[in-house]
Design an enzyme around this catalytic site. Sequence first.
Site, PDB file in Angstrom:
ATOM      1  CD  GLU A 116      -3.316  -1.808  -1.573  1.00  0.00           C
ATOM      2  OE1 GLU A 116      -3.282  -2.793  -0.826  1.00  0.00           O
ATOM      3  OE2 GLU A 116      -3.606  -0.666  -1.192  1.00  0.00           O
ATOM      4  CB  CYS A 127      -0.951   0.004   1.194  1.00  0.00           C
ATOM      5  SG  CYS A 127      -0.123  -0.065   2.801  1.00  0.00           S
TER       6      CYS A 127
END
EC number: 2.1.1.-
Length: 370
Positions: free
Chosen positions: A358, A324
């Site tokens: 992401e 992330c």
Amino acid sequence: MTPETLPIDQYEQQLAEKAARLRQMMLAFQAPEAQIFRSQPAHYRMRAEFRIWHDEDDLYHIMFDPQTKARIRIDHFMPGSPLINALMAEMMTAIRPEPLLRAKLFQIDYLTTQSGEAVVTLIYHRPLDDAWRECAAGLRDALRARGYHIQFIGRANKTKIYLDRDYVDERLTVAGRTLIYQQIENSFTQPNAGINVHMLEWALAATEGAQGDLLELYCGNGNFSLALARHFDRVLATEIAKLSVEAAHYNIAANHIDNVQIVRMSAEEFTQAMRKEREFTRLKEIDLQSYRCETIFVDPPRSGLDEATVSMVQAYPQILYISCNPDSLCRNLSTLSTTHTIERLALFDQFPYTHHMECGVLLVRKATAV
């Protein structure tokens, strides 16, 4: 852009800018071109939190501008799921005239699923009692009578009251199979369900034909563990958060999966166990030496993997890494790329219209590193 409006006509442009930024970051690692997975341009978030503003007889949701800190009234939340938006209106209409529900109400959290379930958490700056419980139950029953599959939770200082249960069951169709995921209120869940399915299916494609067992660090509620179990003989997964471990065990049973083992411990602790630096009671019933893990899956927090875990991860022929935070990913790749080659790269637009990215990478050990 405001919470009530989104620049949908600029969606492709903002995604192209992210892809270009990721491409630049990955040049040093000779990564292949990234697969790009688009989000829905609106109504993609399955959870949301709002402060509640009391203005004489009026009551409404608010957010704060991240730059100016100015208060913004929110009657419609365009990033939120259709169910969140429907419930926002229902809740304000019901709470405004009801003193027991309104008094010192500070915040409302919404957690919804693609399968139509919702948990609504009301957070107060006052004690909650049986009168509140009765009033909340009345609202719950009224909303259920209108077709909402809803749960209510009340929170105050050191208090949590839930009328039936504190979770929802999400149902996701992943590569032709429906998986049930318990999502507990106030614990981590993937916010963008559509992108979550893309991530699960990408991970499945990346592990097609995998051999042996899978080791997973940071497994959460078993989000990836359950989907990937079909490609491995066994899955050994670790997670430190108690609620997530409980949800993972629930999900294993709900999906009738018998080859996944969850251990409650941190990645750092597991690294110590693998190096035989410490013994852990939690591993007493698990024969680590019996696992033939050719693949390791990691989905770390924004900080990425610590140095010891990176070193441990390097021992595996195949590494699947969901990140992330591309910055911490690149920091880890500076070490991992000395022994492994990036075979696949993916960009998942989990948070449209923001700078957040992401990413997914599949690394395979170099022949010279054997």
